[in-house]
Design a protein around this motif. Structure first.
Motif, mmCIF file in Angstrom:
data_model
loop_
_atom_site.group_PDB
_atom_site.id
_atom_site.type_symbol
_atom_site.label_atom_id
_atom_site.label_comp_id
_atom_site.label_asym_id
_atom_site.label_seq_id
_atom_site.Cartn_x
_atom_site.Cartn_y
_atom_site.Cartn_z
ATOM 1 N N ASP A 2 -13.688 8.428 11.600
ATOM 2 C CA ASP A 2 -13.270 8.967 12.859
ATOM 3 C C ASP A 2 -12.283 9.532 13.353
ATOM 4 O OD1 ASP A 2 -16.422 9.846 13.228
ATOM 5 O OD2 ASP A 2 -16.679 8.107 14.006
ATOM 6 N N ARG A 3 -11.767 8.586 12.791
ATOM 7 C CA ARG A 3 -9.952 8.461 13.320
ATOM 8 C C ARG A 3 -9.328 7.285 12.998
ATOM 9 N NH1 ARG A 3 -12.340 4.414 16.140
ATOM 10 N NH2 ARG A 3 -11.873 2.940 17.580
ATOM 11 N N PRO A 4 -8.014 7.505 13.422
ATOM 12 C CA PRO A 4 -6.783 6.397 12.257
ATOM 13 C C PRO A 4 -7.242 5.370 13.327
ATOM 14 C CG PRO A 4 -6.182 8.380 12.221
ATOM 15 C CD PRO A 4 -7.437 8.438 13.256
ATOM 16 N N VAL A 5 -7.061 3.933 13.270
ATOM 17 C CA VAL A 5 -7.291 3.314 13.872
ATOM 18 C C VAL A 5 -6.155 2.199 13.424
ATOM 19 C CG1 VAL A 5 -9.277 0.978 13.961
ATOM 20 C CG2 VAL A 5 -9.675 3.319 13.326
ATOM 21 N N ARG A 6 -6.084 1.297 14.262
ATOM 22 C CA ARG A 6 -4.669 0.395 14.350
ATOM 23 C C ARG A 6 -4.678 -0.459 13.343
ATOM 24 N NH1 ARG A 6 -0.848 0.663 19.579
ATOM 25 N NH2 ARG A 6 0.275 3.262 19.702
ATOM 26 N N PHE A 7 -3.885 -1.529 13.180
ATOM 27 C CA PHE A 7 -4.309 -2.822 12.452
ATOM 28 C C PHE A 7 -5.195 -3.855 13.261
ATOM 29 C CE2 PHE A 7 -4.088 -7.119 10.378
ATOM 30 C CZ PHE A 7 -4.633 -7.049 9.566
ATOM 31 N N ASN A 8 -4.905 -3.688 14.432
ATOM 32 C CA ASN A 8 -5.771 -5.104 15.359
ATOM 33 C C ASN A 8 -6.988 -4.620 15.382
ATOM 34 O OD1 ASN A 8 -3.803 -7.993 14.642
ATOM 35 N ND2 ASN A 8 -2.314 -6.774 16.621
ATOM 36 N N ARG B 212 -7.776 -6.218 1.464
ATOM 37 C CA ARG B 212 -9.076 -5.224 1.472
ATOM 38 C C ARG B 212 -7.678 -4.066 1.407
ATOM 39 N NH1 ARG B 212 -10.571 -8.118 -1.451
ATOM 40 N NH2 ARG B 212 -12.836 -8.332 -0.459
ATOM 41 N N LEU B 213 -7.328 -4.028 2.900
ATOM 42 C CA LEU B 213 -6.596 -2.570 3.158
ATOM 43 C C LEU B 213 -5.690 -2.141 2.032
ATOM 44 C CD1 LEU B 213 -6.410 -2.825 6.883
ATOM 45 C CD2 LEU B 213 -7.351 -0.740 5.518
ATOM 46 N N ARG B 214 -4.355 -3.605 1.740
ATOM 47 C CA ARG B 214 -4.328 -3.160 0.554
ATOM 48 C C ARG B 214 -4.367 -2.497 -1.093
ATOM 49 N NH1 ARG B 214 -1.552 -7.381 2.598
ATOM 50 N NH2 ARG B 214 -2.499 -9.455 1.624
ATOM 51 N N GLN B 215 -5.827 -2.505 -0.832
ATOM 52 C CA GLN B 215 -6.163 -2.953 -2.322
ATOM 53 C C GLN B 215 -7.267 -1.012 -1.682
ATOM 54 O OE1 GLN B 215 -9.526 -4.991 -2.368
ATOM 55 N NE2 GLN B 215 -8.550 -7.266 -2.901
ATOM 56 N N LEU C 163 -7.779 5.642 -1.100
ATOM 57 C CA LEU C 163 -8.826 5.654 -0.508
ATOM 58 C C LEU C 163 -8.669 5.590 1.048
ATOM 59 C CD1 LEU C 163 -12.036 2.956 -2.181
ATOM 60 C CD2 LEU C 163 -10.962 6.026 -2.115
ATOM 61 N N VAL C 164 -7.588 5.402 1.644
ATOM 62 C CA VAL C 164 -6.691 4.705 2.745
ATOM 63 C C VAL C 164 -4.769 4.576 2.649
ATOM 64 C CG1 VAL C 164 -6.449 2.707 4.615
ATOM 65 C CG2 VAL C 164 -8.414 3.140 3.994
ATOM 66 N N SER C 165 -4.799 5.978 3.623
ATOM 67 C CA SER C 165 -3.429 5.910 3.867
ATOM 68 C C SER C 165 -3.024 4.790 5.016
ATOM 69 C CB SER C 165 -3.147 7.027 4.126
ATOM 70 O OG SER C 165 -3.192 7.546 5.532
ATOM 71 N N ARG C 166 -2.180 4.266 5.231
ATOM 72 C CA ARG C 166 -0.932 3.680 5.979
ATOM 73 C C ARG C 166 0.136 4.257 6.966
ATOM 74 N NH1 ARG C 166 3.126 -1.054 5.619
ATOM 75 N NH2 ARG C 166 2.209 -2.615 6.349
ATOM 76 N N HIS C 167 0.350 4.260 8.060
ATOM 77 C CA HIS C 167 1.626 4.101 7.946
ATOM 78 C C HIS C 167 1.930 3.790 9.700
ATOM 79 C CE1 HIS C 167 3.822 7.412 10.417
ATOM 80 N NE2 HIS C 167 2.947 7.097 11.905
ATOM 81 N N GLN D 249 -0.968 1.486 11.296
ATOM 82 C CA GLN D 249 -2.202 2.778 11.744
ATOM 83 C C GLN D 249 -2.926 2.704 10.790
ATOM 84 O OE1 GLN D 249 -1.236 6.693 14.098
ATOM 85 N NE2 GLN D 249 -3.221 5.824 14.987
ATOM 86 N N TYR D 250 -4.160 2.466 10.347
ATOM 87 C CA TYR D 250 -4.180 2.918 8.540
ATOM 88 C C TYR D 250 -5.763 4.028 9.225
ATOM 89 C CZ TYR D 250 -2.588 -0.882 7.183
ATOM 90 O OH TYR D 250 -2.277 -2.225 6.281
ATOM 91 N N SER D 251 -5.508 5.441 7.964
ATOM 92 C CA SER D 251 -6.379 5.815 7.873
ATOM 93 C C SER D 251 -7.231 6.825 6.921
ATOM 94 C CB SER D 251 -6.344 7.389 8.886
ATOM 95 O OG SER D 251 -4.748 7.643 7.674
ATOM 96 N N ILE D 252 -8.551 7.072 6.956
ATOM 97 C CA ILE D 252 -9.653 6.932 5.555
ATOM 98 C C ILE D 252 -8.483 8.985 4.548
ATOM 99 C CG2 ILE D 252 -10.808 9.245 6.578
ATOM 100 C CD1 ILE D 252 -12.662 7.316 4.691
ATOM 101 N N THR D 253 -8.789 8.635 3.616
ATOM 102 C CA THR D 253 -8.180 9.795 3.041
ATOM 103 C C THR D 253 -9.254 10.954 2.813
ATOM 104 O OG1 THR D 253 -7.840 9.074 1.076
ATOM 105 C CG2 THR D 253 -5.977 9.001 1.994
ATOM 106 N N ASP D 254 -8.945 11.956 1.813
ATOM 107 C CA ASP D 254 -9.975 12.750 1.453
ATOM 108 C C ASP D 254 -10.857 12.206 0.574
ATOM 109 O OD1 ASP D 254 -9.268 14.665 3.266
ATOM 110 O OD2 ASP D 254 -7.990 16.221 2.152
ATOM 111 N N LEU D 255 -10.026 11.243 0.127
ATOM 112 C CA LEU D 255 -11.210 10.607 -1.542
ATOM 113 C C LEU D 255 -11.668 10.006 -0.949
ATOM 114 C CD1 LEU D 255 -11.348 10.471 -4.154
ATOM 115 C CD2 LEU D 255 -9.151 8.527 -4.427
#
Length: 94
Positions: free
Chosen positions: A18-24, A41-44, A50-54, A64-70
């Motif tokens: 639904d939205r980007p989420v911070r790590f903690n 898991r996030l690194r993988q 599948l996930v982008s890191r900002h 902050q992590y968000s899901i990619t289109d893939l």
């Protein structure tokens, strides 16, 4: 199954849908997972696209992590898997 079959992988993608989420915040949402496991898991997921890191320009620095289109393409069958598991007889759920 190698891509999304790992422990916590489906849950991570689901929480990012639904939205980007911070790590903690993600660590709190996942409850039983260690921060080391979540980071791994996030690194993988990031390596697989599948996930982008900002990295946010805040003090202290937060990520902050968000899901990619893939990554979104996996949500359909993850939801079907969830529905299927909810229909299992109680004795088969673990």
């Amino acid at each position: 199954m190698r891509i999304i079959g790992g422990k916590w992988t489906g849950s991570i993608l689901w929480h990012l849908k639904d939205r980007p989420v911070r790590f903690n915040d993600l660590a709190r949402l996942l409850g039983g997972a260690s921060k080391k496991m979540i980071a791994e898991r996030l690194r993988q997921l990031e390596d697989q696209g599948l996930v982008s890191r900002h990295v946010m320009d805040t003090a202290p620095v937060s990520v902050q992590y968000s899901i990619t289109d893939l990554g979104r393409t996996a949500l359909g069958f993850l939801d079907e898997l969830r529905k299927w598991s909810e229909k299992l007889p109680n004795g088969l759920k673990r």
